[in-house]
Write a protein that holds these residues in place. Structure first.
Motif, PDB file in Angstrom:
ATOM      1  N   HIS A  71       0.666  -1.058   0.114  1.00 51.88           N
ATOM      2  CA  HIS A  71      -0.098   0.041   0.045  1.00 51.88           C
ATOM      3  C   HIS A  71       0.907   1.067  -0.085  1.00 51.88           C
ATOM      4  N   TYR A  72       0.412   2.159  -0.797  1.00 52.94           N
ATOM      5  CA  TYR A  72       0.938   3.410  -0.658  1.00 52.94           C
ATOM      6  C   TYR A  72       0.230   4.135   0.422  1.00 52.94           C
ATOM      7  N   GLN A  73       0.892   3.999   1.533  1.00 55.50           N
ATOM      8  CA  GLN A  73       0.036   4.618   3.124  1.00 55.50           C
ATOM      9  C   GLN A  73       0.002   6.220   3.107  1.00 55.50           C
ATOM     10  N   PRO A  74       1.220   6.861   2.599  1.00 51.22           N
ATOM     11  CA  PRO A  74       1.072   8.379   2.442  1.00 51.22           C
ATOM     12  C   PRO A  74      -0.306   8.621   1.911  1.00 51.22           C
ATOM     13  N   GLY A  75      -0.784   7.991   1.103  1.00 51.78           N
ATOM     14  CA  GLY A  75      -2.130   8.339   0.351  1.00 51.78           C
ATOM     15  C   GLY A  75      -3.280   8.277   1.179  1.00 51.78           C
ATOM     16  N   THR A 341       8.618   8.165   8.306  1.00 46.23           N
ATOM     17  CA  THR A 341       7.997   8.331   7.275  1.00 46.23           C
ATOM     18  C   THR A 341       8.518   7.941   6.051  1.00 46.23           C
ATOM     19  N   ALA A 342       7.584   7.825   4.872  1.00 48.11           N
ATOM     20  CA  ALA A 342       8.282   7.099   3.583  1.00 48.11           C
ATOM     21  C   ALA A 342       9.372   7.898   2.943  1.00 48.11           C
ATOM     22  N   ALA A 343       9.439   9.590   3.552  1.00 38.41           N
ATOM     23  CA  ALA A 343      10.089  10.517   3.108  1.00 38.41           C
ATOM     24  C   ALA A 343      11.664  10.059   3.766  1.00 38.41           C
ATOM     25  N   ALA A 344      11.381   9.596   4.834  1.00 39.08           N
ATOM     26  CA  ALA A 344      12.524   9.297   5.663  1.00 39.08           C
ATOM     27  C   ALA A 344      13.541   8.145   5.025  1.00 39.08           C
ATOM     28  N   THR A 373      13.719  13.528   7.465  1.00 39.15           N
ATOM     29  CA  THR A 373      12.498  12.971   7.574  1.00 39.15           C
ATOM     30  C   THR A 373      11.592  14.207   7.086  1.00 39.15           C
ATOM     31  N   SER A 374      10.284  14.081   6.415  1.00 38.60           N
ATOM     32  CA  SER A 374       9.520  15.061   6.198  1.00 38.60           C
ATOM     33  C   SER A 374       8.073  14.558   6.276  1.00 38.60           C
ATOM     34  N   CYS A 375       7.354  15.759   6.522  1.00 39.30           N
ATOM     35  CA  CYS A 375       5.821  15.334   6.724  1.00 39.30           C
ATOM     36  C   CYS A 375       5.105  16.500   5.793  1.00 39.30           C
ATOM     37  N   PRO A 376       4.654  16.322   4.503  1.00 39.90           N
ATOM     38  CA  PRO A 376       3.774  16.912   3.864  1.00 39.90           C
ATOM     39  C   PRO A 376       2.464  17.155   4.618  1.00 39.90           C
ATOM     40  N   LEU A 377       2.220  18.279   5.259  1.00 45.87           N
ATOM     41  CA  LEU A 377       1.130  18.390   6.147  1.00 45.87           C
ATOM     42  C   LEU A 377      -0.044  19.000   5.541  1.00 45.87           C
ATOM     43  N   ALA A 387       6.963  20.126   5.943  1.00 48.16           N
ATOM     44  CA  ALA A 387       7.963  20.140   7.048  1.00 48.16           C
ATOM     45  C   ALA A 387       8.984  19.158   6.742  1.00 48.16           C
ATOM     46  N   GLU A 388      10.013  19.675   6.841  1.00 44.26           N
ATOM     47  CA  GLU A 388      11.201  18.808   6.376  1.00 44.26           C
ATOM     48  C   GLU A 388      12.286  18.946   7.532  1.00 44.26           C
ATOM     49  N   PHE A 389      12.767  17.984   8.270  1.00 43.36           N
ATOM     50  CA  PHE A 389      13.677  18.198   9.175  1.00 43.36           C
ATOM     51  C   PHE A 389      14.752  17.005   9.531  1.00 43.36           C
ATOM     52  N   GLU A 397      15.068  22.131   4.758  1.00 44.76           N
ATOM     53  CA  GLU A 397      14.211  22.307   4.001  1.00 44.76           C
ATOM     54  C   GLU A 397      14.851  22.490   2.622  1.00 44.76           C
ATOM     55  N   THR A 398      14.284  21.434   1.509  1.00 42.51           N
ATOM     56  CA  THR A 398      14.861  21.310   0.354  1.00 42.51           C
ATOM     57  C   THR A 398      14.485  22.659  -0.493  1.00 42.51           C
ATOM     58  N   PHE A 399      13.313  23.274  -0.302  1.00 42.18           N
ATOM     59  CA  PHE A 399      12.836  24.318  -1.355  1.00 42.18           C
ATOM     60  C   PHE A 399      13.486  25.808  -0.698  1.00 42.18           C
ATOM     61  N   PHE A 421       2.425  14.347  -7.191  1.00 42.68           N
ATOM     62  CA  PHE A 421       4.036  14.014  -7.666  1.00 42.68           C
ATOM     63  C   PHE A 421       4.509  12.840  -6.702  1.00 42.68           C
ATOM     64  N   PHE A 422       4.500  12.884  -5.311  1.00 39.30           N
ATOM     65  CA  PHE A 422       5.198  11.898  -4.611  1.00 39.30           C
ATOM     66  C   PHE A 422       4.455  10.600  -4.925  1.00 39.30           C
ATOM     67  N   PRO A 423       3.092  10.244  -5.080  1.00 41.09           N
ATOM     68  CA  PRO A 423       2.555   9.009  -5.589  1.00 41.09           C
ATOM     69  C   PRO A 423       2.889   8.380  -6.694  1.00 41.09           C
ATOM     70  N   SER A 429       9.470   5.172  -9.518  1.00 42.48           N
ATOM     71  CA  SER A 429      10.883   5.107  -9.251  1.00 42.48           C
ATOM     72  C   SER A 429      11.288   4.707  -7.774  1.00 42.48           C
ATOM     73  N   MET A 430      10.829   5.168  -6.989  1.00 48.76           N
ATOM     74  CA  MET A 430      11.408   4.984  -5.475  1.00 48.76           C
ATOM     75  C   MET A 430      11.592   3.433  -5.197  1.00 48.76           C
ATOM     76  N   ILE A 431      10.481   2.893  -5.404  1.00 45.14           N
ATOM     77  CA  ILE A 431      10.457   1.397  -4.893  1.00 45.14           C
ATOM     78  C   ILE A 431      11.251   0.560  -5.788  1.00 45.14           C
ATOM     79  N   THR A 434      15.624   4.049  -7.508  1.00 48.55           N
ATOM     80  CA  THR A 434      16.086   5.049  -8.301  1.00 48.55           C
ATOM     81  C   THR A 434      15.662   6.480  -8.081  1.00 48.55           C
ATOM     82  N   TRP A 435      15.202   6.615  -6.637  1.00 47.58           N
ATOM     83  CA  TRP A 435      14.936   7.710  -6.348  1.00 47.58           C
ATOM     84  C   TRP A 435      15.165   8.445  -4.932  1.00 47.58           C
ATOM     85  N   GLY A 436      16.001   9.138  -4.828  1.00 50.74           N
ATOM     86  CA  GLY A 436      16.818   9.891  -3.471  1.00 50.74           C
ATOM     87  C   GLY A 436      16.256  10.833  -2.786  1.00 50.74           C
TER      88      GLY A 436
HETATM   89  C1  UQ1 Z   1       9.784  12.052  -0.881  1.00 53.21           C
HETATM   90  O1  UQ1 Z   1      10.696  11.641  -1.664  1.00 53.21           O
HETATM   91  C2  UQ1 Z   1       8.779  10.991  -0.893  1.00 53.21           C
HETATM   92  O2  UQ1 Z   1       8.708  10.021  -1.632  1.00 53.21           O
HETATM   93  C3  UQ1 Z   1       8.290   9.862  -2.752  1.00 53.21           C
HETATM   94  C4  UQ1 Z   1       7.766  11.462  -0.211  1.00 53.21           C
HETATM   95  O3  UQ1 Z   1       6.458  10.499  -0.144  1.00 53.21           O
HETATM   96  C5  UQ1 Z   1       6.114   9.732   0.537  1.00 53.21           C
HETATM   97  C6  UQ1 Z   1       7.586  12.853   0.584  1.00 53.21           C
HETATM   98  O4  UQ1 Z   1       6.544  13.040   1.580  1.00 53.21           O
HETATM   99  C7  UQ1 Z   1       8.704  13.606   0.611  1.00 53.21           C
HETATM  100  C8  UQ1 Z   1       8.821  14.783   1.443  1.00 53.21           C
HETATM  101  C9  UQ1 Z   1       9.864  13.259  -0.156  1.00 53.21           C
HETATM  102  C10 UQ1 Z   1      11.117  14.181  -0.328  1.00 53.21           C
HETATM  103  C11 UQ1 Z   1      11.308  14.851  -1.803  1.00 53.21           C
HETATM  104  C12 UQ1 Z   1      11.539  15.981  -1.872  1.00 53.21           C
HETATM  105  C13 UQ1 Z   1      11.515  16.675  -3.428  1.00 53.21           C
HETATM  106  C14 UQ1 Z   1      11.146  17.022  -0.960  1.00 53.21           C
END
Ligand code: UQ1
Length: 443
Positions: A71-75, A341-344, A373-377, A387-389, A397-399, A421-423, A429-431, A434-436
């Protein structure tokens, strides 16, 4: 097992002080260079990054996970707000795994780091040179009395975005609710995505506001009242973002019940414990979004790789076990003192992979994790505070780095990152390894 493997195995045993070494006896056992326990975000990213290093033959790396679906749980926050469906966020795990990886569709019954082996529920034993323990965190619905029943009752207005089974109920309850007290909870102890409990609230608030059912600037005339009951003393663990969220809470007329830890749901009454443990308080509610307590899976907790809290005890910087030289962990199951988080994982996985590969070559791993780690809130429909910390709650913060943008300010562009974008980049790419994350495309 290779000679290198035996060497590492000895290292592993040597560091297992206090535990007798148990020889592996099952003659039918299979060995792999790397065994990855868990096919969640961390498991898939790490297994594929290892594979992409080009240093492994087919089936040198194994992934163990009993799940049929990934599952893409952030969704799930977006499912709770009616913006996505839970089915579009899942894929068959087997379809996401490169055929050069060996998948065991079974659960783990025992980890035996002293003998470099994993026992599956089927009874089979799998040996390894290196073990990556990334099974995630367990959502313990039963730790709140009456919660499993309330969630299962389709007539109750009690729901949670934290599970595949329950996230589908959330938006319907938000739509049905017209009047009364809406309660949103955040539990004591570790949670994955610590921002999600309030993401659910901010989106529901915005929905009711648009319907004219929530009137933030005239709360006395508002048919709906909202309270956020959190076990924490503040809105968020990072001061910079907490200050902004506290400002929003006050601006939007949300009652803050701090240091309130939900322990029971009985009918329309929620019971909370307070920090001293002695006092309990009750509050009547008409709608509730609950975040249950979470904790380590028993097979991790009851294993010598775990710390006192039950998480895989790893070095904050190298992600290697503090007790077994060939055991590694990141993500929700690990002791890494950062937000889960997934971002972590975008920052943790490359560190684990590099250090593991260097260790295999007999070198000292030189990669280090800074706690990113990050939390797109989501703070309302169409806006996200990104939030990125890193460790210590220090913003990274990236941006802000590239464009001088203050990410505590909720923005539409961040909403599209989160929703679209993230989903996409996760699956495309990520799984696949190839995504950093903030580093962009890698490998
Ligand atoms: C990220 O790469 C990512 O994975 C695809 C997320 O989704 C779960 C994120 O929430 C975040 C914040 C990132 C980090 C990437 C950038 C460009 C800030």
């Amino acid at each position: 097992m290779t000679s290198l493997g035996i060497c590492i195995a000895r290292q592993g045993r040597l560091s297992a002080r206090g535990f007798s070494s148990v020889a592996r006896v099952t003659p039918t056992s299979r060995d792999h260079k790397v065994v990855v326990v868990g096919g969640g975000t961390a498991g898939l990213v790490i297994a594929h990054q290892l594979l992409r290093s080009g240093r492994f033959s087919p089936h040198d790396i194994a992934v163990i996970d009993p799940a049929e679906w990934h599952h893409y749980q952030p969704g799930w926050t977006l499912v709770g707000a009616g913006l996505k469906t839970r089915n579009e966020l899942r894929s068959r795990l087997a379809d996401l795994i490169d055929p050069k990886l060996k998948l065991y569709s079974d659960s783990v019954s025992t980890l035996s780091p002293e003998s470099n082996s994993v026992r599956l529920s089927s009874g089979d034993t799998i040996g390894y040179d290196h073990l990556v323990v990334v099974p995630g965190i367990s959502i313990n619905y039963g730790t709140v009395k009456g919660l499993p029943e309330a969630l299962a009752d389709q007539n109750s207005l009690v729901s949670s975005i934290y599970g595949y089974d329950t996230c589908d109920k959330v938006f319907g309850t938000i739509q049905r609710f017209q009047k009364g007290t809406a309660l949103f909870t955040h539990p004591a102890g570790p949670v994955k995505c610590a921002g999600a409990p309030q993401k659910a609230m901010w989106l529901a608030l915005d929905h009711w506001r648009r319907q004219g059912l929530y009137i933030p600037d005239r709360i006395s005339d508002s048919p709906i009242r909202i309270a956020f009951a959190t076990a924490l003393p503040v809105m968020f663990g990072v001061p910079k973002y907490s200050a902004k969220l506290e400002e929003l809470r006050k601006e939007r007329g949300v009652e803050g019940l701090f240091q309130h830890d939900l322990v029971a749901v009985e009918g329309n009454v929620a019971t909370f414990t307070r920090p001293d443990g002695a006092e309990t308080v009750t509050k009547k509610f008409d709608f509730m979004h609950v975040v249950p307590k979470m904790g380590p899976y028993p097979f991790v907790k009851n294993c010598p790789v775990a710390d006192a809290a039950g998480f895989v005890d790893v070095d904050d910087s190298t992600t290697r076990s503090r007790r077994f030289a060939n055991v590694w962990s990141v993500g929700d199951a690990s002791s890494l003192p950062t937000s889960k988080t997934a971002a972590a994982i975008t920052a943790q996985a490359p560190v684990l992979v590099r250090n593991l590969l260097q260790t295999m070559e007999g070198k000292e791993g030189d990669a280090s994790y800074d706690g990113y780690t990050s939390c797109p809130l989501t703070t309302e429909f169409g806006k996200v505070m990104l939030a990125e910390f890193k460790y210590g709650g220090v913003p990274k913060e990236t941006f802000n780095k590239w464009f001088g943008i203050n990410q505590a300010v909720p923005r539409r562009a961040f909403y599209h990152l989160k929703k679209d974008f993230f989903p996409w980049v996760y699956k495309a790419s990520m799984i696949k390894g190839t995504w950093g994350g903030p580093k962009g495309w890698v490998n």
